[in-house]
Design a protein around this motif. Structure first.
Motif, PDB file in Angstrom:
ATOM      1  N   GLU A  29       0.828  -1.214   0.000  1.00  0.00           N
ATOM      2  CA  GLU A  29       0.000   0.000   0.000  1.00  0.00           C
ATOM      3  C   GLU A  29       0.860   1.261   0.000  1.00  0.00           C
ATOM      4  O   GLU A  29       0.537   2.245  -0.674  1.00  0.00           O
ATOM      5  N   ARG A  33       0.954   4.139  -3.029  1.00  0.00           N
ATOM      6  CA  ARG A  33       0.784   5.589  -2.808  1.00  0.00           C
ATOM      7  C   ARG A  33       1.995   6.364  -3.354  1.00  0.00           C
ATOM      8  O   ARG A  33       1.848   7.440  -3.916  1.00  0.00           O
ATOM      9  N   VAL A 179       4.954   9.026   3.343  1.00  0.00           N
ATOM     10  CA  VAL A 179       3.958   8.161   2.714  1.00  0.00           C
ATOM     11  C   VAL A 179       3.780   6.925   3.587  1.00  0.00           C
ATOM     12  O   VAL A 179       4.745   6.207   3.856  1.00  0.00           O
ATOM     13  N   VAL A 184      -0.907  10.171   3.118  1.00  0.00           N
ATOM     14  CA  VAL A 184       0.297  10.912   2.739  1.00  0.00           C
ATOM     15  C   VAL A 184       0.294  12.173   3.581  1.00  0.00           C
ATOM     16  O   VAL A 184      -0.644  12.964   3.518  1.00  0.00           O
TER      17      VAL A 184
END
Length: 188
Positions: A29, A33, A179, A184
């Protein structure tokens, strides 16, 4: 406030409790991002360490950079001078165990890159605040490097690495973007 040494010990213990599948999914993940961000899309040369568990997995990031046609720069520690030399990595076979048992580029098989050749530097760390403060691994290598670096840089972290407050010293360089697997965070 706790000392940096105590924070490091506590964070290492916290990260070591992560199970393999949680680690893999969270690293995926985070990478997803990262790849969606402007800094990644615009970067021609990405500087990144070769991770060792329980750091966010960077092997998938290196592979993706190669697939995207980007150059990959991996740091080599120069302990006598307490500085980083970034070298162009084109194959995982160009790595060896080096300073602090880290994976570093073999100097005889890799070319040096100057800081000006790096488009994006992914900064490692043990703990972070949402405001961009970072607790590194204790050598000060990245703070010294970042003090003179003028390009883009950010950090990757698991949400569990975020803490409300860290001991900060004058030479600590804040991270403008962190991140995680869920968010973020921008500090600048």
């Amino acid at each position: 406030m706790e000392s940096k040494k105590e924070f490091r010990r506590e964070m290492k213990e916290k990260l070591a409790k992560m199970n393999k599948w949680e680690y893999e999914q969270s690293s995926f993940e985070i990478a997803r991002r990262l790849f969606a961000g402007r800094e990644w899309k615009e970067a021609e040369t990405v500087a990144v360490t070769v991770s060792i568990f329980p750091e966010v997995d960077t092997l998938q990031i290196i592979r993706r950079a190669w697939l995207d046609g980007k150059q990959v720069a991996v740091p080599k520690c120069v302990p006598g001078e307490r500085r980083l030399d970034f070298r162009l990595l084109t194959s995982f076979t160009q790595l060896e165990r080096g300073y602090g048992n880290l994976f570093e580029p073999k100097t005889e098989e890799t070319a040096p890159l100057s800081p000006g050749q790096l488009s994006l530097v992914i900064v490692p760390g043990l703990a972070f605040t949402k405001g961009g403060h970072r607790l590194g691994f204790g050598g000060g290598y990245y703070d010294r490097f970042l003090a003179g670096y003028r390009g883009e840089f950010l950090a990757l972290a698991f949400e569990r690495q975020l803490v409300p407050k860290l001991p900060v010293e004058a030479h600590d360089v804040p991270i403008p973007k962190i991140v995680t697997e869920k968010e973020v965070y921008r500090s600048c």
